[in-house]
Design a protein around this motif. Sequence first.
Motif, PDB file in Angstrom:
ATOM      1  N   LEU A 183       6.115  -0.908  -2.135  1.00 38.47           N
ATOM      2  CA  LEU A 183       4.971   0.328  -1.893  1.00 38.47           C
ATOM      3  C   LEU A 183       5.015   0.486  -0.806  1.00 38.47           C
ATOM      4  N   TYR A 184       4.774  -0.242   0.175  1.00 36.12           N
ATOM      5  CA  TYR A 184       4.545  -0.091   1.604  1.00 36.12           C
ATOM      6  C   TYR A 184       5.727   1.095   2.771  1.00 36.12           C
ATOM      7  N   ILE A 185       7.099   0.944   1.594  1.00 37.47           N
ATOM      8  CA  ILE A 185       8.039   1.810   2.255  1.00 37.47           C
ATOM      9  C   ILE A 185       7.961   2.875   1.647  1.00 37.47           C
ATOM     10  N   TYR A 186       7.658   2.868  -0.049  1.00 40.74           N
ATOM     11  CA  TYR A 186       7.103   3.999  -0.295  1.00 40.74           C
ATOM     12  C   TYR A 186       6.029   5.023  -0.231  1.00 40.74           C
ATOM     13  N   PHE A 187       4.779   4.903   0.045  1.00 40.62           N
ATOM     14  CA  PHE A 187       3.968   5.383   0.416  1.00 40.62           C
ATOM     15  C   PHE A 187       3.758   6.570   2.080  1.00 40.62           C
ATOM     16  N   LYS A 188       4.586   4.963   3.143  1.00 39.14           N
ATOM     17  CA  LYS A 188       5.195   5.793   3.711  1.00 39.14           C
ATOM     18  C   LYS A 188       5.622   6.996   4.168  1.00 39.14           C
ATOM     19  N   VAL A 189       7.192   6.888   3.042  1.00 38.67           N
ATOM     20  CA  VAL A 189       7.701   8.136   2.509  1.00 38.67           C
ATOM     21  C   VAL A 189       7.068   8.937   2.086  1.00 38.67           C
ATOM     22  N   LYS A 190       5.974   8.576   1.658  1.00 38.83           N
ATOM     23  CA  LYS A 190       5.025   9.857   0.687  1.00 38.83           C
ATOM     24  C   LYS A 190       4.315  10.223   1.592  1.00 38.83           C
ATOM     25  N   ILE A 191       3.956  10.629   2.662  1.00 42.55           N
ATOM     26  CA  ILE A 191       2.837  10.644   3.945  1.00 42.55           C
ATOM     27  C   ILE A 191       4.103  11.945   4.726  1.00 42.55           C
ATOM     28  N   ILE A 192       5.123  11.887   4.679  1.00 42.02           N
ATOM     29  CA  ILE A 192       5.500  12.660   5.621  1.00 42.02           C
ATOM     30  C   ILE A 192       5.410  13.805   4.176  1.00 42.02           C
ATOM     31  N   SER A 193       6.027  13.794   2.789  1.00 38.05           N
ATOM     32  CA  SER A 193       6.143  15.824   2.108  1.00 38.05           C
ATOM     33  C   SER A 193       4.105  15.748   1.634  1.00 38.05           C
ATOM     34  N   GLN A 194       3.494  15.193   2.688  1.00 42.06           N
ATOM     35  CA  GLN A 194       2.182  15.759   2.369  1.00 42.06           C
ATOM     36  C   GLN A 194       1.483  16.958   3.705  1.00 42.06           C
ATOM     37  N   ASP A 221      -1.614  18.116   3.677  1.00 37.04           N
ATOM     38  CA  ASP A 221      -2.910  17.617   4.343  1.00 37.04           C
ATOM     39  C   ASP A 221      -3.240  16.859   4.442  1.00 37.04           C
ATOM     40  N   PRO A 222      -3.526  16.607   5.613  1.00 38.72           N
ATOM     41  CA  PRO A 222      -4.327  15.403   6.610  1.00 38.72           C
ATOM     42  C   PRO A 222      -5.134  14.673   5.640  1.00 38.72           C
ATOM     43  N   LEU A 223      -5.778  14.889   4.723  1.00 41.71           N
ATOM     44  CA  LEU A 223      -6.388  14.602   4.198  1.00 41.71           C
ATOM     45  C   LEU A 223      -6.379  13.283   3.353  1.00 41.71           C
ATOM     46  N   THR A 224      -4.956  14.434   3.098  1.00 43.12           N
ATOM     47  CA  THR A 224      -4.389  12.610   1.372  1.00 43.12           C
ATOM     48  C   THR A 224      -3.397  12.480   2.278  1.00 43.12           C
ATOM     49  N   MET A 225      -2.906  12.718   3.727  1.00 42.05           N
ATOM     50  CA  MET A 225      -2.046  11.811   3.938  1.00 42.05           C
ATOM     51  C   MET A 225      -2.894  10.636   4.814  1.00 42.05           C
ATOM     52  N   ARG A 226      -3.959  10.469   5.001  1.00 44.29           N
ATOM     53  CA  ARG A 226      -4.773   9.318   5.631  1.00 44.29           C
ATOM     54  C   ARG A 226      -5.737   8.591   4.068  1.00 44.29           C
ATOM     55  N   PHE A 227      -5.153   9.196   3.076  1.00 47.59           N
ATOM     56  CA  PHE A 227      -5.644   8.515   1.691  1.00 47.59           C
ATOM     57  C   PHE A 227      -4.082   7.675   2.034  1.00 47.59           C
ATOM     58  N   THR A 228      -3.181   7.946   1.593  1.00 42.11           N
ATOM     59  CA  THR A 228      -2.010   7.885   1.351  1.00 42.11           C
ATOM     60  C   THR A 228      -1.847   6.405   2.448  1.00 42.11           C
ATOM     61  N   ASN A 229      -1.452   6.682   3.561  1.00 39.70           N
ATOM     62  CA  ASN A 229      -1.437   6.295   4.917  1.00 39.70           C
ATOM     63  C   ASN A 229      -2.725   4.417   3.943  1.00 39.70           C
ATOM     64  N   ALA A 230      -3.616   4.873   3.792  1.00 46.04           N
ATOM     65  CA  ALA A 230      -4.963   3.910   3.370  1.00 46.04           C
ATOM     66  C   ALA A 230      -3.990   2.615   2.166  1.00 46.04           C
ATOM     67  N   LYS A 231      -3.698   3.395   1.198  1.00 43.30           N
ATOM     68  CA  LYS A 231      -2.905   2.239  -0.260  1.00 43.30           C
ATOM     69  C   LYS A 231      -1.630   1.926   1.540  1.00 43.30           C
ATOM     70  N   ALA A 232      -0.735   2.559   2.231  1.00 44.53           N
ATOM     71  CA  ALA A 232       0.095   1.649   2.444  1.00 44.53           C
ATOM     72  C   ALA A 232      -0.450   0.325   3.275  1.00 44.53           C
ATOM     73  N   ARG A 233      -1.560   0.557   4.161  1.00 48.06           N
ATOM     74  CA  ARG A 233      -2.038  -1.077   5.227  1.00 48.06           C
ATOM     75  C   ARG A 233      -2.550  -1.321   4.319  1.00 48.06           C
ATOM     76  N   LYS A 263     -12.132   3.702   0.407  1.00 48.85           N
ATOM     77  CA  LYS A 263     -12.467   4.049  -0.629  1.00 48.85           C
ATOM     78  C   LYS A 263     -13.592   5.493   0.245  1.00 48.85           C
ATOM     79  N   HIS A 264     -13.334   6.110   1.258  1.00 44.63           N
ATOM     80  CA  HIS A 264     -13.821   6.510   2.018  1.00 44.63           C
ATOM     81  C   HIS A 264     -13.420   8.115   1.911  1.00 44.63           C
ATOM     82  N   TYR A 265     -11.790   7.881   1.847  1.00 40.32           N
ATOM     83  CA  TYR A 265     -11.068   9.087   2.019  1.00 40.32           C
ATOM     84  C   TYR A 265     -10.806   9.004   0.256  1.00 40.32           C
ATOM     85  N   ARG A 266     -11.276   8.364  -0.755  1.00 42.82           N
ATOM     86  CA  ARG A 266     -11.099   8.009  -2.389  1.00 42.82           C
ATOM     87  C   ARG A 266     -12.237   9.130  -2.303  1.00 42.82           C
TER      88      ARG A 266
END
Length: 96
Positions: free
Chosen positions: A14-25, A27-39, A85-88
């Motif tokens: 899941l960590y690798i999946y979310f980190k790779v998913k960040i590259i394809s996005q 919008d900075p907000l969705t990137m940060r949201f996805t990075n929170a899930k990766a964290r 929670k914040h970015y959601r």
Amino acid sequence: MPIFITLIVVSFVLYIYFKVKIISQKDPLTMRFTNAKARIALGVFIATFGANQYVYYQTQLALFVCLLFIVLGVIQIVYGYRLYKHYRSEIIRLSD
């Protein structure tokens, strides 16, 4: 313990999946949201890895390393959840 191994593998994937998913996005907000899930996934990985090492070795050194990994993992999980929670709420606010 197969449960620890399963959690380690799933959280790492899941960590690798979310980190790779960040590259394809874009919008900075969705990137940060996805990075929170990766964290959060990284925190689960670190905490379960530490607990698994203690179950396997059961020495005093393994206990100290386990406690360090669990503390670091919980810090990652808590911080990631707060960011999540914040970015959601920001995404929901912007979509309305």
